[in-house]
Design an enzyme around this catalytic site. Structure first.
Site, PDB file in Angstrom:
ATOM      1  N   THR A   1       0.843  -1.205   0.000  1.00 22.51           N
ATOM      2  CA  THR A   1       0.000   0.000   0.000  1.00 22.51           C
ATOM      3  C   THR A   1       0.875   1.251   0.000  1.00 22.51           C
ATOM      4  O   THR A   1       1.971   1.245   0.552  1.00 22.51           O
ATOM      5  CB  THR A   1      -0.911   0.066   1.248  1.00 22.51           C
ATOM      6  OG1 THR A   1      -1.648  -1.134   1.356  1.00 22.51           O
ATOM      7  CG2 THR A   1      -1.823   1.266   1.267  1.00 22.51           C
TER       8      THR A   1
ATOM      9  N   GLY B   1      -4.574  -4.357   7.442  1.00 26.81           N
ATOM     10  CA  GLY B   1      -5.743  -3.501   7.301  1.00 26.81           C
ATOM     11  C   GLY B   1      -6.806  -3.716   8.355  1.00 26.81           C
ATOM     12  O   GLY B   1      -7.409  -2.754   8.852  1.00 26.81           O
TER      13      GLY B   1
ATOM     14  N   ARG C   1     -12.736  -8.916  -0.664  1.00 25.57           N
ATOM     15  CA  ARG C   1     -12.225  -8.415   0.626  1.00 25.57           C
ATOM     16  C   ARG C   1     -11.739  -6.979   0.437  1.00 25.57           C
ATOM     17  O   ARG C   1     -11.005  -6.670  -0.504  1.00 25.57           O
ATOM     18  CB  ARG C   1     -11.088  -9.305   1.115  1.00 25.57           C
ATOM     19  CG  ARG C   1     -10.404  -8.813   2.420  1.00 25.57           C
ATOM     20  CD  ARG C   1      -9.219  -7.911   2.167  1.00 25.57           C
ATOM     21  NE  ARG C   1      -8.464  -7.607   3.368  1.00 25.57           N
ATOM     22  CZ  ARG C   1      -7.470  -6.728   3.414  1.00 25.57           C
ATOM     23  NH1 ARG C   1      -7.119  -6.064   2.321  1.00 25.57           N
ATOM     24  NH2 ARG C   1      -6.829  -6.487   4.534  1.00 25.57           N
ATOM     25  N   VAL C   2     -12.168  -6.116   1.340  1.00 32.88           N
ATOM     26  CA  VAL C   2     -11.721  -4.720   1.304  1.00 32.88           C
ATOM     27  C   VAL C   2     -11.022  -4.430   2.624  1.00 32.88           C
ATOM     28  O   VAL C   2     -11.540  -4.766   3.691  1.00 32.88           O
ATOM     29  CB  VAL C   2     -12.924  -3.779   1.097  1.00 32.88           C
ATOM     30  CG1 VAL C   2     -12.504  -2.328   1.262  1.00 32.88           C
ATOM     31  CG2 VAL C   2     -13.544  -4.009  -0.276  1.00 32.88           C
ATOM     32  N   GLY C   3      -9.842  -3.827   2.542  1.00 32.40           N
ATOM     33  CA  GLY C   3      -9.094  -3.510   3.754  1.00 32.40           C
ATOM     34  C   GLY C   3      -9.380  -2.098   4.227  1.00 32.40           C
ATOM     35  O   GLY C   3     -10.446  -1.521   3.969  1.00 32.40           O
TER      36      GLY C   3
ATOM     37  N   THR D   1      -0.596   1.963   6.578  1.00 33.56           N
ATOM     38  CA  THR D   1      -0.312   0.826   5.709  1.00 33.56           C
ATOM     39  C   THR D   1      -0.016  -0.374   6.607  1.00 33.56           C
ATOM     40  O   THR D   1       0.369  -0.218   7.761  1.00 33.56           O
ATOM     41  CB  THR D   1       0.897   1.083   4.788  1.00 33.56           C
ATOM     42  OG1 THR D   1       2.071   1.268   5.582  1.00 33.56           O
ATOM     43  CG2 THR D   1       0.691   2.306   3.909  1.00 33.56           C
ATOM     44  N   GLY D   2      -0.181  -1.549   6.038  1.00 32.45           N
ATOM     45  CA  GLY D   2       0.068  -2.759   6.818  1.00 32.45           C
ATOM     46  C   GLY D   2      -1.222  -3.525   7.018  1.00 32.45           C
ATOM     47  O   GLY D   2      -2.097  -3.530   6.143  1.00 32.45           O
TER      48      GLY D   2
HETATM   49  N1  GLY Z   1      -3.511  -1.978   4.359  1.00 36.18           N
HETATM   50  C1  GLY Z   1      -3.877  -2.576   3.156  1.00 36.18           C
HETATM   51  C2  GLY Z   1      -4.833  -3.664   3.287  1.00 36.18           C
HETATM   52  O1  GLY Z   1      -4.901  -4.293   4.336  1.00 36.18           O
HETATM   53  O2  GLY Z   1      -5.552  -3.924   2.343  1.00 36.18           O
END
Ligand code: GLY
Length: 362
Positions: free
Chosen positions: A211, A265, A239-241, A262-263
């Site tokens: 990300t 989610g 799947r949405v983060g 970031t990381g």
């Molecule tokens: N931080 C990006 C995700 O988990 O999709």
């Protein structure tokens, strides 16, 4: 119309220039501490894959471009870069081998936002998110609806799955389980593309989250931000983060500051990371202290055993980035490590990679 003004030539030129700067800074390209000195604006902060992007954003703001647009112009570099397998073109696909992208933008001046999630076949989802912000009175479009919106706005569809990302996905799929019909090819691990991946990310987890988040502060303290990603590698389709969720993957408020993450989610969603950081800055914390305090909340909110190590600490990393309207910047990560760095650029200076403050060391 979409802004396709960042060309492959721009990408190569910007990356080469930044590589030279990183080489001067040392083997890892990182400085050991936050630089002292005046809080020169414009300024931009991003995740470490945004070393070229922060420079683009600052140059744009210096030329009068609003921070939210400058942020989108900056992240267009990693979105177009096939070597960044966590963002845009070349991003690792979902478990069915389909690249699904998430992105969001927020403008601290107007307090408007736009976002897209699970968007397929469009290389620059951040530009589509900007179009959602400008061209609708809604905030988040997903899946096929987001694609139809992008088509209506003239974005071109293309195959985003590079050969390297396809091979990495197939390697993961063939080795993920012994209870299905997919057989690992013994020679596969020697493929240069698989070796490239293992050298960069290791073979233990094999599901990197990358990300890019970029927060931007203009010459008069105007704020804007953007987050864009291909999300968790090999995710469940749909799947949405945290990245396209306002308040989680990004948030900014004109009177206070801007933040993003970031990381991992899901950890960021549960603690509403970016909004928490902005609230803490409103209460008077400096950007780095606000990021650290928000991560302490993430630690407290990580209750499930499978997410925690033997000492009760979150196993996954999460990084938060922040800047305030005065132009001060800071970042923190749950875990110290090679990837716990951030990029900063100020007007008149070259971009730098700096170490994040960290809660834990392995
Ligand atoms: N931080 C990006 C995700 O988990 O999709």
């Amino acid at each position: 119309m979409p802004d396709h003004s960042i060309t492959r030539r721009d990408l190569i030129a910007a990356t080469a220039k930044v590589a030279a700067v990183a080489a001067v800074a040392g083997p890892a390209g990182a400085q050991s501490a936050k630089p002292a000195g005046a809080l020169v604006r414009p300024v931009a902060i991003s995740s470490m894959n945004g070393l070229a992007a922060v420079k683009v954003a600052v140059d744009k703001m210096a030329a009068g471009v609003p921070p939210v647009e400058a942020a989108v112009a900056g992240v267009a570099l990693p979105e177009a870069d096939p070597d960044d397998i966590t963002v845009g073109y070349g991003g690792l696909p979902n478990e069915e081998g389909v690249v699904q992208l998430d992105a969001a933008v927020m403008d601290g001046v107007t307090m408007r936002a736009g976002a897209v999630a699970a968007l397929e076949r469009i290389k620059h989802p951040a530009q589509v998110a900007l179009a959602v912000m400008r061209g609708t009175n809604r905030i988040l479009l997903v899946g096929d609806g987001a694609l139809r919106f992008a088509r209506a706005h003239g974005f071109l569809e293309e195959n985003l799955l590079t050969e390297r990302s396809r091979k990495i996905w197939l390697y993961w799929k063939e080795n993920a389980s012994q209870k299905d019909d997919w057989l690992p090819d013994p020679g596969e691990v020697d493929d240069p593309d698989i070796q490239w991946f293992i050298k960069k990310y290791g073979d233990a987890i094999f599901r990197p989250t990358g990300t890019i988040h970029l927060s931007a502060c203009g010459p008069a303290g105007q704020l804007g931000c953007c987050t864009t990603t291909s999300g968790l590698a090999f995710k469940i389709p749909g799947r949405v983060g945290d990245s396209p969720l306002i308040g989680c993957g990004l948030y900014c408020e004109g009177e206070v500051g801007s933040s993003g993450g970031t990381g991992h989610g899901e950890s960021n969603i549960i603690s509403v990371g970016a909004h928490t950081v902005v609230e803490l800055m409103r209460q008077g914390k400096a950007p780095e202290a606000a990021c650290l305090a928000a991560l302490e909340r993430v630690v407290r909110n990580t209750k499930l055993d499978y997410l925690r190590d033997e000492k009760g600490r979150p196993k996954n990393n999460l990084l938060l980035y922040a800047l305030n309207r005065a132009g001060d910047v800071g970042s923190a990560a749950l875990w110290a490590g090679e990837r716990s760095k951030y990029a900063v650029c100020r007007a008149g200076s070259e971009p730098q990679l700096l170490e994040c403050a960290c809660l834990f060391k392995r």
